[in-house]
Each structure stands twice: as structure tokens, then as C-alpha cells.
Design an enzyme around this catalytic site. Structure first.
Site, PDB file in Angstrom:
ATOM      1  N   HIS A 158      79.971 110.201  40.012  1.00 25.17           N
ATOM      2  CA  HIS A 158      81.189 110.555  40.719  1.00 25.17           C
ATOM      3  C   HIS A 158      81.898 109.292  41.216  1.00 25.17           C
ATOM      4  O   HIS A 158      81.351 108.192  41.165  1.00 25.17           O
ATOM      5  CB  HIS A 158      80.884 111.469  41.908  1.00 25.17           C
ATOM      6  CG  HIS A 158      80.590 112.883  41.520  1.00 25.17           C
ATOM      7  ND1 HIS A 158      79.328 113.306  41.185  1.00 25.17           N
ATOM      8  CD2 HIS A 158      81.393 113.969  41.392  1.00 25.17           C
ATOM      9  CE1 HIS A 158      79.355 114.592  40.869  1.00 25.17           C
ATOM     10  NE2 HIS A 158      80.600 115.013  40.989  1.00 25.17           N
ATOM     11  N   LYS A 162      82.794 109.531  47.173  1.00 23.99           N
ATOM     12  CA  LYS A 162      81.978 110.730  47.410  1.00 23.99           C
ATOM     13  C   LYS A 162      80.881 110.391  48.410  1.00 23.99           C
ATOM     14  O   LYS A 162      80.189 109.382  48.286  1.00 23.99           O
ATOM     15  CB  LYS A 162      81.379 111.245  46.102  1.00 23.99           C
ATOM     16  CG  LYS A 162      80.640 112.577  46.263  1.00 23.99           C
ATOM     17  CD  LYS A 162      80.304 113.187  44.914  1.00 23.99           C
ATOM     18  CE  LYS A 162      79.542 114.500  45.067  1.00 23.99           C
ATOM     19  NZ  LYS A 162      80.330 115.521  45.788  1.00 23.99           N
TER      20      LYS A 162
END
Length: 272
Positions: A158, A162
Site C-alpha cells: 500500500h 497507510k
């Protein structure tokens, strides 16, 4: 369908919040009836469209849950665990369905949704995309078909902003693999390896998290045995896949009985 659903979006200033607002604006089946943000946010008290740098919408951003939920049918929530729990209680009291895409929730936090789910419809998923939910089902079936000579590793990637790891989707996939094998993920989960760890324990499910750049979301489930590997993969190249799933869930809540549901229920993939 009949009357459009009145939808509230919380966390409207975030990337997902703004995408949801734009998606609702392009829908014939729903209208944006409220916009929520945390107390003290710069957008509170301003027209949502103006705050987003676009034309005025007539919807004013508020930090008052009861005010935002008044007259709403459903609220869509991609925020943080504490905010989601508070909103679940407010939505239940108002009789408003709650679609939750918030990740990073502990088992204890998820359990706090049980009470509100007796009063209203709650749809919660670590990932709202159709492709990921199909991957969950495939992972469960492959794990059930292969014995523990096949090591299972869940690898996810990600963007660098995040805040939780493993991702909610990775945990969904790990849970599916564990369920396929008839074991509890808590008993077989390997979350981190560093230093002299010793040999990999047979039957365990490993997790690896990659964070970098603007990666939207990539998930691999690897089944590795001597002589071969099977890899199931999903790559999200556009965040709109999550918005589409959340809006599908919001429409699905119409007429449903109070209870806790997930995207497998929404997509008709639940085996229950």
C-alpha cells in the site's frame, strides 16, 4: 428502484470521502444528504462543494452526528476505529444503516459493533471491491484443497501514508485461508519476522506488508510447497473500485433486517 437513498458520507475531506461524494453526485439511485467531519476540522461549517474547490452543493459539512444523520437512510464510513464505533452507536439510535470500510479495527473494537447491529443494518468489510471478495472465496477454497505441506503467505502493498498493517484486506485473506484449513487465524498467524527466527513453523500463515509511494492496494496469497507455488493476486489500480463497492452496499441495505453483514452478503457470495 423507487426514491433515491439519502446518503451521508463521513470523513468527507479524505481521499475516499471525496471520491464517494463524487460518485454519489453521478448516481441516479442516491443523493448526498449529509457530510461529516471531525470536530475542529477546517471544512466544518462550510459548503461541501466549496470546500472541495468545486461548485456549491447546498450540503454543509458538520461535526454533529445527529444533525448529519437526520433524514438519512445510510451512512458510509471510511475513517478510524474510534470514530466508526461512535458513529455506529449514533446511526443505530437514528435507525440509519451503516456501511463500514474502516480498517485497522481490533477484535474488541469489532465486537463493539454487535450492539448497534441489533438495531440497524451494518455492512462491514476490510475491502469493498468485487475482485477482492472473489479472491477471499478463492483463497478459502484453495486452502481447503491443499494440506499444510503448502505454506501460506499473504503479501500486501500500500501507499506510504497507510497507518495499519497488515491491511484489513490481508487479514480477510488470512481469515479465509485459516477457515479453509479449519483453524483459527489467531493460533497460526505469523505477523513479523526479524533476526534469527528459526525455521518456518508448519501450518502457519505468514504476513508481509510493503509500504511505498502511491500504491493503491496489491494483495497476493501464495501457497508454496516443494517444487511448486500457486499465487492468487488482486491489484487495485484505481480507488474508485472501493467507492463502487461501498455504494453497492449502501443500496443493498434497503429493506434489510438489522444485523451484521459483509460484502459477501451484498454480492450474494455468502455460503451461510
Amino acid at each position: 428502484m423507487g426514491q433515491p437513498r439519502n446518503v451521508v458520507v463521513t470523513g468527507v475531506s479524505g481521499r475516499m470521502g471525496q471520491m464517494l461524494v463524487q460518485s454519489i453526485a453521478g448516481s441516479d439511485d442516491m443523493v448526498l444528504s449529509g457530510a461529516l467531519e471531525r470536530a475542529g476540522h477546517d471544512w466544518v461549517g462550510h459548503d461541501l462543494g466549496t470546500a472541495m474547490g468545486a461548485a456549491a452543493t447546498g450540503v454543509v459539512v458538520t461535526d454533529d452526528m445527529a444533525q448529519a444523520l437526520a433524514g438519512a437512510d445510510v451512512v458510509i464510513d471510511f475513517t478510524a476505529p474510534a470514530a466508526t464505533i461512535a458513529l455506529a452507536q449514533a446511526a443505530a439510535a437514528a435507525g440509519v444503516a451503516h456501511v463500514i470500510g474502516t480498517t485497522g479495527m481490533t477484535a474488541g473494537e469489532i465486537a463493539q459493533l454487535d450492539g448497534p447491529a441489533t438495531q440497524t443494518v451494518i455492512v462491514r468489510a476490510g475491502n469493498m471491491s468485487l475482485g477482492v471478495n472473489l479472491l477471499v472465496q478463492l483463497t478459502k477454497k484453495v486452502a481447503a484443497a491443499l494440506d499444510d505441506d503448502y505454506d501460506i503467505e499473504v503479501i500486501e502493498a500500500h501507499h506510504n501514508r497507510k497507518v495499519d498493517a497488515p491491511s484489513g484486506t490481508a487479514l480477510m485473506l488470512g481469515e479465509a485461508a485459516a477457515e479453509g484449513r479449519g483453524v483459527s487465524l489467531d493460533d497460526v498467524s505469523d505477523r513479523a519476522r526479524d533476526g534469527i527466527t528459526g525455521a518456518r513453523e508448519k501450518g502457519h500463515i505468514g504476513f508481509a506488508a510493503i509500504r511505498g509511494g502511491d500504491i493503491i492496494g496489491e494483495h497476493d496469497v501464495m501457497f508454496a510447497a516443494a517444487g511448486e507455488r500457486i499465487t492468487l493476486r488482486h491489484v487495485a489500480s484505481d480507488r474508485s473500485v472501493f467507492a463502487r463497492g461501498a455504494l453497492k452496499a449502501a443500496l443493498w441495505t434497503a429493506g434489510k433486517k438489522p444485523g451484521a453483514y459483509d460484502m459477501l452478503d451484498v454480492l450474494g457470495l455468502s455460503e451461510d
